[in-house]
Write an enzyme that holds these catalytic residues in place. Sequence first.
Site, PDB file in Angstrom:
ATOM      1  N   CYS A   1       0.879  -1.186   0.000  1.00 52.33           N
ATOM      2  CA  CYS A   1       0.000   0.000   0.000  1.00 52.33           C
ATOM      3  C   CYS A   1       0.905   1.223   0.000  1.00 52.33           C
ATOM      4  CB  CYS A   1      -0.916   0.004   1.212  1.00 52.33           C
ATOM      5  SG  CYS A   1      -1.928  -1.487   1.393  1.00 52.33           S
ATOM      6  N   ALA A   2       1.552   1.474  -1.127  1.00 47.35           N
ATOM      7  CA  ALA A   2       2.648   2.448  -1.188  1.00 47.35           C
ATOM      8  C   ALA A   2       2.190   3.882  -0.993  1.00 47.35           C
ATOM      9  CB  ALA A   2       3.392   2.306  -2.518  1.00 47.35           C
TER      10      ALA A   2
ATOM     11  N   GLY B   1       4.468   7.037  -1.220  1.00 44.94           N
ATOM     12  CA  GLY B   1       5.812   6.512  -1.467  1.00 44.94           C
ATOM     13  C   GLY B   1       6.860   6.762  -0.415  1.00 44.94           C
ATOM     14  N   GLY B   2       6.485   7.314   0.741  1.00 42.71           N
ATOM     15  CA  GLY B   2       7.491   7.610   1.762  1.00 42.71           C
ATOM     16  C   GLY B   2       8.228   6.378   2.258  1.00 42.71           C
ATOM     17  N   LYS B   3       7.488   5.321   2.556  1.00 41.27           N
ATOM     18  CA  LYS B   3       8.133   4.104   3.057  1.00 41.27           C
ATOM     19  C   LYS B   3       8.856   3.365   1.929  1.00 41.27           C
ATOM     20  CE  LYS B   3       4.561   3.773   6.566  1.00 41.27           C
ATOM     21  NZ  LYS B   3       3.793   4.911   5.980  1.00 41.27           N
TER      22      LYS B   3
ATOM     23  N   CYS C   1      -1.214   3.490  11.250  1.00 43.46           N
ATOM     24  CA  CYS C   1      -1.009   4.681  12.082  1.00 43.46           C
ATOM     25  C   CYS C   1      -2.299   4.904  12.869  1.00 43.46           C
ATOM     26  CB  CYS C   1      -0.622   5.900  11.251  1.00 43.46           C
ATOM     27  SG  CYS C   1      -1.690   6.214   9.835  1.00 43.46           S
TER      28      CYS C   1
END
Length: 452
Positions: A253-254, A257-259, A377
């Site tokens: 679940c990009a 794109g931070g992770k 989160c």
Amino acid sequence: MGKNVGKQSVRSKGRGQSARAVATPSRPAQVAAILDEVLTWQSAADQSVSRYFRANKQMGSRDRAEIAAAVFDVLRHLRHYRNLAQSGPGQLTLCLAWLGLYATLEKPREQLPTEASMHDWVAHCQRISPDTLSFAVRYSLPDWLQVEIERLPQPESFAKALLQSAPLDLRVNTFKSSRANVLEQIEVLRSSQAHWQAIPTPFSETGIRINANPPLEQWDLFKQGLIEVQDEGSQLLARLLDPKRHEMVIDYCAGAGGKTLALGAMMNSSGRLYAFDVSASRLSKAKPRFARSGLSNIHPVVIRPHGDDRIRRLAGKAHRVLVDAPCTGLGTLRRNPDLKWRQTPEVLENLCRQQQAILQQASQCVRPGGRLVYATCSWLTSENEDQVDAFLKANPDFRLIDARELLPETLLETEKTSQVPVVDSAGMIRLRPDLHGTDAFFAAVMVRDAST
């Protein structure tokens, strides 16, 4: 009172022409105008604020900062402020605006309009002891979230922390630079602005924390892809997945794109890193970030929510799969306080069904002996432990591993002073803003039986 205006500004139309006075709304009226839209809950608060600023381009950066701070303060304390505003001398949103401005301006009596009734009313509100208020009003919570928070260890400490604004956390792109080098460059940038500072984050080795909101997008550090905005808790998630060079890794679940970027840097741009998402627009917004990073191993893929052929082709092939599932986002209330008013038990129920389906689909891609990380989160048990427990019962070829072995010792040491475990008896992780300075965050690390 909603029509109250501040000083008149004069705009000259050129030599020989008469000047035209343009009425500028007072600061409380500006904040109230945004609240009128935000409190319809039709869109996220930051979107409403941005729309207002686009429509009022004449505002300077200081004006925008003061207005935004007041709006978000109102959203954090909305139930408390609404309770006070029942006795206010004006329209609801205007009274809310005054309370928010008094809480955020340095010298509100000097900076706000000289309206004695409003100043006197706010002064009266400030004399009311919080101890006389119920838990839900004192910490501005909907009833259903009050119940959830009171199930947590040290609920008052947690609820109080959610009323604070969050610092700005950055992640250093270690594929291009080091934290020490970036800190040196930031120190040069802030040399003439001593009112803020940048320090290393206490747990993430790639993190930097700033107690202000400088214009990051104007920095060469940002334009060149040396830094990205990312909460420290989210940075630790990449550490839990622990991708290695030359592996096949999937960020299921990009989103923005931070992770994915953090994982790519850990892989030193080697191997194959898939960024999956069902939203083409989200992945499209992530592509400029991917380009700035210099990473060449990222492959963005738009997938169908159900029965995607590419997922079937990757079944049993990925060394590591991350599922940062869509959730209520209640762990980010310091940054997005409107979420506690926009989310409902009905929304939660729908999200839980999505999470269950996504976790099941993503697990199919994990190879025997491979690792699966589920994270949100959120601090709601129904989105976290309950989902992992149900998945493990339905998939006996997966088992939990103790995340304590994967976390920095500095984080585990916080248990000694807080008496609240970072990792529970099953090995699952919970981070909290009051104890760890991060967003509220959950993660579980699982491995697939090597013999399957």
